[in-house]
Design a protein around this motif. Structure first.
Motif, short mmCIF file in Angstrom:
data_model
loop_
_atom_site.label_atom_id
_atom_site.label_comp_id
_atom_site.label_asym_id
_atom_site.label_seq_id
_atom_site.Cartn_x
_atom_site.Cartn_y
_atom_site.Cartn_z
N TRP B 134 -14.52 7.24 22.23
CA TRP B 134 -14.06 8.58 21.96
C TRP B 134 -13.43 9.13 23.36
N GLU B 135 -14.21 9.12 24.47
CA GLU B 135 -13.95 9.43 25.62
C GLU B 135 -12.55 8.75 26.23
N LEU B 136 -12.38 7.47 26.02
CA LEU B 136 -11.19 6.74 26.40
C LEU B 136 -10.07 7.27 25.71
N THR B 137 -10.18 7.71 24.38
CA THR B 137 -8.92 8.48 23.74
C THR B 137 -8.54 9.69 24.61
N SER B 138 -9.70 10.27 24.92
CA SER B 138 -9.42 11.80 25.83
C SER B 138 -8.68 11.48 26.94
N ILE B 139 -9.05 10.14 27.57
CA ILE B 139 -8.54 9.80 28.97
C ILE B 139 -7.05 9.30 28.58
N SER B 140 -6.92 8.41 27.76
CA SER B 140 -5.47 7.94 27.70
C SER B 140 -4.51 9.02 27.30
N SER B 141 -5.03 9.86 26.41
CA SER B 141 -4.41 11.28 26.15
C SER B 141 -4.03 11.98 27.23
N PHE B 142 -5.16 12.12 28.28
CA PHE B 142 -4.56 12.87 29.48
C PHE B 142 -3.30 12.27 30.00
N PHE B 143 -3.34 11.01 30.07
CA PHE B 143 -2.35 10.29 30.82
C PHE B 143 -0.87 10.41 30.32
N LEU B 144 -1.12 10.35 28.95
CA LEU B 144 0.37 10.30 28.08
C LEU B 144 0.55 11.88 28.21
N ILE B 145 -0.19 12.93 28.04
CA ILE B 145 0.27 14.23 28.13
C ILE B 145 0.96 14.65 29.35
N GLY B 146 0.39 14.01 30.56
CA GLY B 146 0.81 14.35 31.69
C GLY B 146 1.87 13.21 32.24
N PHE B 147 2.48 12.50 31.17
CA PHE B 147 3.28 11.30 31.83
C PHE B 147 4.51 11.87 32.46
N ASN B 148 5.03 12.95 32.27
CA ASN B 148 6.14 13.44 33.34
C ASN B 148 5.41 14.04 34.70
N THR B 149 5.05 13.29 35.41
CA THR B 149 4.02 13.80 36.45
C THR B 149 4.83 14.62 37.43
N GLU B 150 6.14 14.98 37.35
CA GLU B 150 6.81 15.65 38.32
C GLU B 150 7.02 16.82 37.57
N ASP B 151 6.46 17.07 36.41
CA ASP B 151 6.72 18.60 35.81
C ASP B 151 5.16 19.23 36.06
N GLU B 152 5.40 20.44 36.55
CA GLU B 152 3.86 20.87 36.87
C GLU B 152 3.06 21.43 35.68
N LYS B 153 3.93 22.13 34.76
CA LYS B 153 3.37 22.58 33.33
C LYS B 153 2.77 21.28 32.65
N SER B 154 3.54 20.01 32.74
CA SER B 154 3.04 19.04 31.97
C SER B 154 1.67 18.52 32.69
N ARG B 155 1.55 18.39 33.89
CA ARG B 155 0.19 18.03 34.49
C ARG B 155 -0.67 19.19 34.30
N LYS B 156 -0.43 20.48 34.18
CA LYS B 156 -1.56 21.36 33.94
C LYS B 156 -2.03 21.19 32.44
#
Lengths: 137, 770
Positions: B134-156
Motif C-alpha cells: 500500500w505504501e509502495l503504491t503511494s511512493i511510486s505515485s509520488f514519483f509519477l506525479i512529480g515526474f516533471n521535476t523541473e515544474d515546481e507545481k508538479s513537485r509540490k
C-alpha cells in the motif's frame, strides 16, 4: 615534521603496522582483535606516514579517494550478510568452509563481514582526518 | 504468483540502473511484461470460478506473524486483471506519449514499480504485507506525479499527494495492527472468519475509524479528496492509470475486502453511506466549474469513488454486486476518457474545454472511441455503465427508511447527471463544432496512442451488450468474495419498465440538456475559486505552515551551535531521567564489604588519572589539555587490561591516539585560548560535573549489590564456539550475534564521514565564490 629519525622509522613502521592490522583482523575470531581495531591500527599506520611525509604523499597510497573504501567495505559486509539467503537461510546466518585455510584459519561469512568493517573504518577515519587537515591549512 | 509480483520490482530496479542504454524506439517492448501477467492471471479464471482460491505462502518474519502470503480469489482476480490489462495499454500508450523524453526509462521504472505494488495490495493475504505494498503504491505515485521535476507545481503536488496518502497509511497501519491484535493473527483470511469476535470487541470502533482514515485518504473521499485534482499534474498516462483506474480504487478494494469482517455494523454502514454521498455530491458539483479537461475528469473520478463508497455503505447484495460491476465499468470508461484527453493534449497542446472544438475532422477514429466511451459514462443502454448505474439506482431505492432512501436516491441521480454532463464535456465537446485553423494541421495519430482508448471503449460496450459474459468470467466470483455467499443476481441488459429505468433515462436526458444549454466558462471557474479559502485544502496548508514554524522554533532553541551547551543539555537530561528512576524506584544500598582493596599498580594509575585531569582543567594551553586527556584515556586502557578486557583496551588505545591526532590537527585553527568563564559559569559546570559523577558512582555501587545476571554472558560464552565457531566472545558478538547492529553502526560511521567531508568541501566552495 623534519626529523629524519621519524621519517625513517615511519618508512619501516608503515608496512609493519599494516601487516599487524591484518594480523589483528584475522585473529579476531579466536583471540583479541577484530575488524574494528584492525581498521584503526591500519589508519594509524597511514596517519604516521602522513605526519612524516605530508598529506600528498599519504594520499598517493590510494589510487582513488579514501572515501571509496567506505562503499566497498559496506558492500562486502552487506554481501556477506546476503550470501546465506541464496542458500535459503535467513539474512546474516554464518556459513563456514569445512576445512580451515592455511595461515588465515577458518573462512566464513563473518570473516568477510569483519573485512568489510575493517575497510569501512579505514575509509572513515582517513577521510575525516585528511579532509580536516586539508581544510585547516 | 510471488514471482509475478517480485519480478516487477526487479525490472524496475534494472530500468533505473540500466534504462538509459535502451533506445526510445524499443520501450514499447516493456509492455510484454504486463501483457504476460494479464495472460498469466487470466489462466486462473476457470479455477476461481470453481471457488478454488489460489494460495501462495512464504515466510517473512514468522515470529510476528508477518508473512508474504498471496491469495487470489474473485475480487483479487478482478483487480489483477484490471491492473495488468489497463497497465498493458498504458505501457503501449506511454511509448508514444513520452517519445523522446530524456527520462522515459525512469518513467517506466516507476510505472512498473507501481504495477507490482498494486498487484501486491490486491493479492496480499497478510495485513502487514498489504500495508507495505500500500505504501509502495503511494511512493511510486509520488514519483509519477512529480515526474516533471523541473515544474515546481508538479513537485509540490507530488508532495501533497504523498503527505495525504502517507498520513492515511499511518492510520491504516494502526487500524490493521489493532484488528490483527483483536483476532490474534495478521492473516486476512482469519480476519474474515472472525466477524463475531471483531464486532463484539471494544476496539471495533477505533479499528474501523483508523481503517476508514486510511481508505478515505487513498480513495480521495471528502474531506481528503483535494490531493487528487492536484495530482493531475502527472503525465496523462499516470492520471489514467493511477488516479482513476487503479490506485485510487485501492481504498475501495480494502473496504470491500474487509466488508465480510467488519460490515453489517451500523457504524460501518452509516459512515460509508454518508461520506460516500457527500463526496459524490461535492465532487460532481465541482465538475461543473472546471475548464481543464483533466480537472473535470479528476472531480468526476472523485464523485464516482464517492458513489462506490456509498454502495459499500448500503451493503446489500445488490449494492455490492453493483459496486463490482461499476468498478469495472468506471475503470474502462474513465481510463479511456483520460487517454483521449491525453491525446488531445499531446496533439493540440491545450486541455482548455472552452478552446477545443471540431477535432473530429482530424482524429475521426478517436472521435468514435470518444462516443463509445461517452455512452458508458452517461449510462446509455447497451453499455456496461448503464448496467452498473441501473444496479446503483436500484440499490439506493432499497435503503430502508423513506427519508433516507429518497434523499440518497435524489443525491445519486443529481450527481450522476453532473457526471454524465462532465462526460459530454470531455468526450463530445472537443470533437464537435467548427475546427479552429490552428488544429487543422494535426497529423494522423500513432497506433500506440489510438489503440488503448479504442480497445477500452469497445470493451465497455461489448460487455454492456453481453453482460453475462463478464458476469460468468469475473463479476460473479468477485461479488462472492465480498458478500461471502452466493447471490442470484444475473446481469441483464433489459430490466423491464420500472422506476430505475425512468431514473436512468432522466439522467441521460438531463445531462444532455445541461450540455446543450450550459457553457463551461472561465468566469464561473474564477467565481468558484473564491471559495478556496474555506475548502478543506486549507487545513493542509495550515498544517504545513504549522510544522514549519515548529521546526524553526525547535531549531532555534535546541540547536544553538555551541558544543558546550549541547553536551550540557545531554548530561543534564541523563542526570534527570536516570536520577529520577534511580532514586524513586531502586532502594539505594552501598555495600563496601565486597570491594577489594587497592593494589599498588592500580593506585598508581589512579593517581596519574587524577593528576592528568587536574592538569587538563587548570592548564592555559590547549596542547597540554589534549595531552592530559590522552593520558586519562591511556590510563583507562590500562584499567581495562588489569580487569581482563584486552579487546576494549586495544580499541580504546587506538581511538585515543587517533582522537589526539585529530585534536592536534585542528588546534592551530582555533582562536587563542582565553579564560573568559565567569565564576557563576564555573560553579554551574562544577555542580553538573559533580552531580553526574556522583550518579555514575552510585550506579556502579548499585550494580555490585544487585545479583548479577550471569545468564546472558554464559549463553554467549557457551555458544560462541559451538554455534559461531569463534573463541573470542567479544568479536563473535560483534560480527555474528549482533552483526546487524554492527552493520547499522558502520552506516552511522559512514554518515559521519560523509558529514565531515561535505561540510568542509561545501565551505570551500562558498569561499571560492567570494
Amino acid at each position: 615534521m623534519k626529523s629524519t629519525i621519524f621519517k625513517v622509522a615511519a618508512n619501516y613502521l608503515l608496512p609493519l603496522l599494516l601487516l599487524f592490522s591484518v594480523f589483528v583482523l584475522l585473529r579476531g575470531h579466536y583471540e583479541s582483535g577484530g575488524g574494528f581495531v584492525g581498521g584503526l591500527i591500519a589508519s594509524i599506520a597511514f596517519v604516521l606516514h602522513f605526519f612524516a611525509y605530508g598529506l600528498e604523499s599519504a594520499r598517493s597510497f590510494f589510487r582513488f579517494s579514501t572515501a571509496t573504501l567506505i562503499p566497498i567495505g559496506l558492500s562486502i559486509s552487506l554481501f556477506s550478510g546476503i550470501l546465506p539467503m541464496f542458500a535459503g537461510k535467513p539474512f546474516m546466518t554464518s556459513l563456514w568452509f569445512k576445512k580451515p585455510v592455511a595461515i588465515i584459519g577458518s573462512v566464513g561469512t563473518p570473516l568477510f563481514f569483519d573485512i568489510g568493517v575493517y575497510l569501512i573504518v579505514v575509509g572513515v577515519t582517513l577521510t575525516i582526518l585528511f579532509t580536516i587537515s586539508e581544510n585547516v591549512k | 504468483m510471488f514471482g509475478a509480483v517480485i519480478a516487477g520490482f526487479l525490472i524496475s530496479l534494472g530500468l533505473l540502473l540500466f534504462g538509459k542504454y535502451i533506445k526510445s524506439k524499443y520501450f514499447f517492448l516493456l509492455a510484454l511484461y504486463p501483457i504476460s501477467l494479464f495472460a498469466y492471471f487470466s489462466g486462473f479464471i476457470t479455477k476461481i470460478n470453481q471457488q478454488l482460491d489460489i494460495v501462495y505462502r512464504s515466510e517473512w518474519v514468522p515470529q510476528y506473524g508477518i508473512n508474504l502470503d498471496f491469495r487470489l480469489d474473485g475480487l483479487s482476480l478482478m483487480f489483477t486483471l484490471l491492473i495488468t490489462g489497463i497497465g498493458s495499454l498504458i505501457f503501449l500508450y506511454t511509448h508514444k506519449y513520452l517519445y523522446g523524453n530524456k527520462h522515459t526509462d525512469k518513467f517506466y521504472a516507476y510505472l512498473t514499480m507501481f504495477m507490482s505494488s498494486m498487484l501486491g495490495v490486491v493479492l496480499s493475504d497478510n495485513l502487514i504485507a498489504l500495508i507495505v505494498f500500500w505504501e509502495l503504491t503511494s511512493i511510486s505515485s509520488f514519483f509519477l506525479i512529480g515526474f516533471n521535476t523541473e515544474d515546481e507545481k508538479s513537485r509540490k503536488n507530488a508532495q501533497l499527494a504523498l503527505a495525504i496518502t502517507g498520513i492515511g497509511g499511518f492510520f491504516l497501519l494502526t487500524g490493521l495492527i489493532l484488528s490483527g491484535n483483536i483476532i490474534g493473527s495478521y492473516s486476512i483470511q482469519e480476519l474474515l472468519q472472525s466477524r463475531e469476535l471483531l464486532h463484539n470487541s471494544p476496539y471495533y470502533l477505533p479499528a474501523i475509524a483508523l481503517i476508514f482514515l486510511g481508505a478515505f485518504t487513498k480513495s480521495a473521499q471528502f474531506p481528503f479528496h483535494f490531493w487528487l485534482p492536484n495530482a493531475m499534474k502527472a503525465p496523462t498516462p499516470v492520471s489514467a492509470y493511477l488516479h482513476s483506474a487503479t490506485m485510487v480504487k485501492a481504498g475501495i478494494y480494502l473496504l470491500a475486502r474487509l466488508t465480510p469482517a467488519f460490515g453489517g455494523h451500523i457504524y460501518w454502514n452509516t459512515t460509508l453511506l454518508i461520506v460516500g454521498a457527500v463526496t459524490m455530491l461535492y465532487a460532481s458539483i465541482n465538475t461543473l466549474y472546471k475548464t481543464d479537461l483533466k480537472g473535470i475528469l479528476a472531480y468526476s473520478t472523485i464523485a464516482v469513488l464517492g458513489m462506490l463508497t456509498m454502495m459499500l455503505g448500503i451493503g446489500t447484495d445488490l449494492a455490492l454486486k453493483g459496486l463490482v460491476v461499476f468498478i469495472v465499468a468506471h475503470a474502462l470508461y474513465k481510463a479511456s476518457l483520460f487517454l483521449i484527453t491525453g491525446i488531445i493534449d499531446h496533439e493540440t497542446h491545450t486541455r482548455d474545454v472552452t478552446v477545443l472544438s471540431g477535432l473530429r475532422e482530424v482524429m475521426p477514429l478517436l472521435f468514435g472511441a470518444g462516443i463509445l466511451t461517452l455512452l458508458s459514462n452517461i449510462g446509455f443502454p447497451y453499455s456496461l455503465g448503464f448496467i452498473g448505474k441501473e444496479m446503483i439506482y436500484e440499490s439506493t431505492l432499497g435503503i430502508s427508511g423513506p427519508v433516507l432512501m429518497w434523499s440518497i436516491a435524489a443525491v445519486t441521480v443529481i450527481s450522476n447527471i453532473f457526471i454524465g454532463y462532465s462526460g459530454y464535456q470531455v468526450a463530445l465537446k472537443p470533437f464537435v463544432g467548427p475546427i479552429p485553423e490552428k488544429f487543422e494541421k494535426i497529423k494522423p495519430l500513432s497506433v500506440f496512442l489510438l489503440l488503448p482508448p479504442v480497445l477500452l471503449s469497445v470493451a465497455g460496450i461489448f460487455y454492456g451488450c453481453f453482460p453475462y459474459i463478464a458476469d460468468e468470467i469475473l463479476l460473479k466470483s468477485a461479488t462472492l468474495s465480498v458478500t461471502r455467499h452466493f447471490t442470484d443476481l444475473p446481469l441483464k441488459v433489459w430490466h423491464g419498465m420500472n422506476l430505475t429505468l425512468v431514473l436512468s433515462i432522466l439522467t441521460i436526458l438531463a445531462g444532455a440538456a445541461l450540455y446543450i444549454f450550459r457553457k463551461q466558462t472561465h468566469r464561473q471557474e474564477e467565481k468558484m475559486e473564491l471559495l478556496d479559502a474555506v475548502k478543506p485544502e486549507q487545513l493542509y496548508n495550515y498544517l504545513k505552515t504549522g510544522v514549519k514554524r515548529l521546526a524553526l522554533f525547535y531549531t532555534q532553541v535546541m540547536h544553538n551551535g555551541y558544543l558546550r551547551i549541547y553536551i550540557m543539555t545531554i548530561i543534564l537530561f541523563i542526570i534527570c531521567v536516570v536520577g529520577y528512576k534511580l532514586f524513586t524506584e531502586v532502594p539505594i544500598q552501598i555495600n563496601t564489604s565486597s570491594l577489594s582493596t587497592f593494589r599498588l599498580y592500580e593506585l598508581t594509575v589512579f593517581s596519574i588519572i587524577i593528576v592528568a585531569i587536574m592538569v587538563t582543567i587548570f592548564t592555559s594551553s590547549r596542547l597540554t589539555a589534549i595531552a592530559g586527556m590522552t593520558i586519562v584515556g591511556y590510563c583507562i586502557c590500562l584499567m581495562f587490561v588489569f580487569y581482563g578486557a584486552p579487546d576494549l583496551a586495544m580499541t580504546q588505545f587506538t581511538i585515543d591516539t587517533l582522537t589526539s591526532v585529530l585534536f592536534v590537527l585542528v588546534l592551530f585553527k582555533l582562536p587563542p585560548f582565553m579564560k573568559y568563564a565567569r565564576a557563576t559559569i564555573v560553579t554551574r559546570d562544577l555542580l553538573i560535573a559533580v552531580a553526574f559523577g556522583t550518579l555514575i558512582s552510585i550506579i556502579t555501587f548499585q550494580a555490585l549489590v544487585s545479583p548479577a545476571e550471569k545468564e546472558v554472558s554464559r549463553f554467549y560464552a557457551d555458544n560462541a564456539y559451538l554455534a559461531a565457531k569463534g573463541k573470542n566472545v567479544v568479536n563473535v558478538i560483534l560480527v555474528d550475534y549482533r552483526g546487524f547492529d554492527t552493520m547499522i553502526e558502520s552506516i552511522v560511521l559512514t554518515i559521519a564521514a560523509l558529514g565531515v567531508y561535505s561540510l568542509l568541501k561545501l565551505q570551500i566552495k562558498s569561499s571560492d565564490k567570494e
